[in-house]
Design a protein around this motif. Structure first.
Motif, PDB file in Angstrom:
ATOM      1  N   SER A  25      -4.597  -0.685 -11.423  1.00  0.00           N
ATOM      2  CA  SER A  25      -3.378  -0.464 -10.655  1.00  0.00           C
ATOM      3  C   SER A  25      -3.631  -0.671  -9.163  1.00  0.00           C
ATOM      4  O   SER A  25      -2.817  -1.292  -8.469  1.00  0.00           O
ATOM      5  N   PHE A  29      -1.948  -3.515  -6.843  1.00  0.00           N
ATOM      6  CA  PHE A  29      -1.242  -3.109  -5.632  1.00  0.00           C
ATOM      7  C   PHE A  29      -1.710  -3.936  -4.439  1.00  0.00           C
ATOM      8  O   PHE A  29      -0.895  -4.462  -3.671  1.00  0.00           O
ATOM      9  N   PHE A  64       6.377  -1.491  -5.083  1.00  0.00           N
ATOM     10  CA  PHE A  64       4.926  -1.430  -5.305  1.00  0.00           C
ATOM     11  C   PHE A  64       4.316  -0.196  -4.639  1.00  0.00           C
ATOM     12  O   PHE A  64       3.450   0.465  -5.212  1.00  0.00           O
ATOM     13  N   ASP A 102       4.463  -3.090 -12.599  1.00  0.00           N
ATOM     14  CA  ASP A 102       3.782  -4.014 -11.689  1.00  0.00           C
ATOM     15  C   ASP A 102       3.865  -5.442 -12.199  1.00  0.00           C
ATOM     16  O   ASP A 102       4.097  -6.377 -11.426  1.00  0.00           O
TER      17      ASP A 102
END
Length: 136
Positions: A25, A29, A64, A102
């Motif tokens: 993650s 990001f 995000f 995402d």
């Protein structure tokens, strides 16, 4: 829903799995933000299009950031073993949801980039055809 099912089944997710998902993650990001920051609207003359695209880029950036913030909170709760035994499955579910979202946002980034490229190419073709002398 998934965290509820995991809690009912008394399934505890390994800490290494939660850490790995959080790491992925974080990488996503970082990549997403660098992609969003690299957009340039300098070659596009249609102001309405630029405003719409900038709005979409800002929405994606905020999305995000918020998702990563929730992922970070979920990860910290999982690491601190808060809300035991329900924290781990709930945190795992938040992290998985965040990763799925995402991916959806990455698809949106690609769509925005394609729309911008199409506009720029169309504008360049139009300018090129206007500057070429008639062959008649």
């Amino acid at each position: 829903m998934a965290s509820f099912v995991l809690c009912l089944c008394k399934i505890r997710i390994e800490e290494s799995v939660v850490s790995a998902i959080y790491t992925v993650s974080g990488i996503m990001f970082s990549i997403a933000l660098s992609q969003l920051m690299s957009f340039s609207f300098g070659d596009i003359e249609n102001e309405a299009f630029v405003r719409r695209q900038r709005g979409l880029v800002n929405y994606l950036r905020t999305s995000f950031i918020v998702l990563f913030a929730f992922s970070t909170i979920a990860y910290l709760i999982s690491e601190l073993d808060m809300f035991h035994p329900y924290g781990n499955p709930a945190c795992f579910s938040v992290l998985v949801f965040s990763l799925i979202y995402d991916v959806v946002n990455f698809c949106e980034i690609a769509k925005v980039k394609d729309e911008m490229d199409d506009r720029i190419r169309a504008s360049k073709r139009k300018k090129k055809s206007e500057t070429m002398p008639d062959e008649s």
